[in-house]
Design an enzyme around this catalytic site. Structure first.
Site, short mmCIF file in Angstrom:
data_model
loop_
_atom_site.label_atom_id
_atom_site.label_comp_id
_atom_site.label_asym_id
_atom_site.label_seq_id
_atom_site.Cartn_x
_atom_site.Cartn_y
_atom_site.Cartn_z
N GLY A 73 0.80 -1.22 0.00
CA GLY A 73 0.00 0.00 0.00
C GLY A 73 0.83 1.27 0.00
N SER A 74 2.08 1.20 -0.48
CA SER A 74 2.90 2.41 -0.41
C SER A 74 2.44 3.46 -1.43
CB SER A 74 4.38 2.08 -0.59
OG SER A 74 4.67 1.67 -1.89
N ASN A 75 1.96 3.02 -2.59
CA ASN A 75 1.43 4.01 -3.55
C ASN A 75 0.12 4.60 -3.03
OD1 ASN A 75 3.06 4.25 -6.16
ND2 ASN A 75 3.08 2.04 -5.78
N HIS A 100 2.80 0.91 -13.16
CA HIS A 100 3.57 -0.29 -13.45
C HIS A 100 5.05 0.02 -13.21
CE1 HIS A 100 4.35 -4.17 -15.30
NE2 HIS A 100 5.35 -3.60 -15.96
N ASP A 119 -1.74 -3.78 -18.70
CA ASP A 119 -0.63 -2.85 -18.99
C ASP A 119 -0.62 -2.31 -20.41
OD1 ASP A 119 0.26 -3.39 -16.39
OD2 ASP A 119 1.47 -5.08 -17.06
C1 GRF Z 1 3.93 -1.34 -7.31
O1 GRF Z 1 5.22 -1.76 -7.66
C2 GRF Z 1 3.13 -1.03 -8.54
O2 GRF Z 1 3.91 -0.56 -9.59
C3 GRF Z 1 2.51 -2.35 -8.89
O3 GRF Z 1 2.23 -2.96 -7.66
C4 GRF Z 1 3.13 -2.47 -6.67
C5 GRF Z 1 2.30 -1.99 -5.52
O4 GRF Z 1 3.12 -1.58 -4.44
N1 GRF Z 1 1.35 -2.17 -9.73
P1 GRF Z 1 2.48 -0.85 -3.20
O5 GRF Z 1 1.45 -1.81 -2.61
O6 GRF Z 1 1.85 0.41 -3.68
O7 GRF Z 1 3.61 -0.60 -2.25
#
Ligand code: GRF
Length: 195
Positions: free
Chosen positions: A13-15, A103, A144
């Site tokens: 969940g870092s994004n 991605h 993608d």
């Molecule tokens: C990220 O590397 C994103 O590019 C991919 O899934 C991963 C999710 O990472 N689609 P996070 O859960 O947001 O840390």
């Protein structure tokens, strides 16, 4: 404006966190409220979202109920962040031009079904690429393949492992997703509101 961030069952969940922090920090050109949707109560990303005071939703049937959940929450933009499954066709159609994914490579290279996590970074190293990065793209019915909205590139270093490359790219992802949402708001949301 309202964003739904859709997270995966196992993602960190870092994004999602970067997007929520940008919303709560008033970093977009219009006030934005985030809702986080995930397939399981146990998803680490959902627990993080709840700790930020964000509304979280866990549909009983993720694919069957997703469109109704998005409509019920008046969602303007959907951001996939670690959700690994294909989005149902009715949702893709209803959110055409309003659904983004990130991605961890420079699409169209190193994308498609099964290309996620360390496999992506291993493929970049195996190909001998000198550059990698991340891509924010519109979601289509295929993995993608939607139009690219924004990419940020970085060097691949001679001694990179998949793990070191992944860490460098992940930092860029957080920056790229927030920038891409900013761009989308200016190019689509605000422009539409003013016509
Ligand atoms: C990220 O590397 C994103 O590019 C991919 O899934 C991963 C999710 O990472 N689609 P996070 O859960 O947001 O840390």
């Amino acid at each position: 404006m309202r964003i739904a961030v859709i997270v995966g069952a196992k993602g960190r969940g870092s994004n999602m966190r970067a997007i929520v922090e940008a919303c709560q920090g008033g970093r977009f050109p219009t006030p934005v409220e985030a809702v986080v949707i995930g397939p399981s109560e146990d998803a680490p990303a959902l627990r993080t979202a709840a700790s930020f005071g964000v509304t979280t939703v866990v549909p009983d049937d993720m694919e069957g109920e997703l469109l109704g959940v998005l409509q019920a929450h008046n969602i303007d933009l959907v951001c996939l962040a670690g959700y690994m499954r294909l989005i149902p066709k009715d949702v893709v159609a209803a959110f055409d031009g309003r659904m983004l994914n990130i991605h961890p490579a420079l699409l169209p290279k190193h994308g498609g079904k099964g290309m996620w996590g360390m496999r992506v970074h291993q493929a970049v190293l195996d190909a001998g690429d000198k550059t990698s990065g991340c891509t924010v793209h519109y979601v289509s019915e295929r993995y993608d393949e939607g139009d690219v909205l924004l990419q940020i590139a970085c060097d691949v270093l001679p001694d990179d492992t998949p793990e070191t490359l992944a860490a460098r790219v992940l930092e860029l992802e957080h920056e790229a997703y927030v920038l891409a949402i900013h761009l989308w708001i200016e190019r689509v949301y605000i422009r539409k509101a003013s016509t």
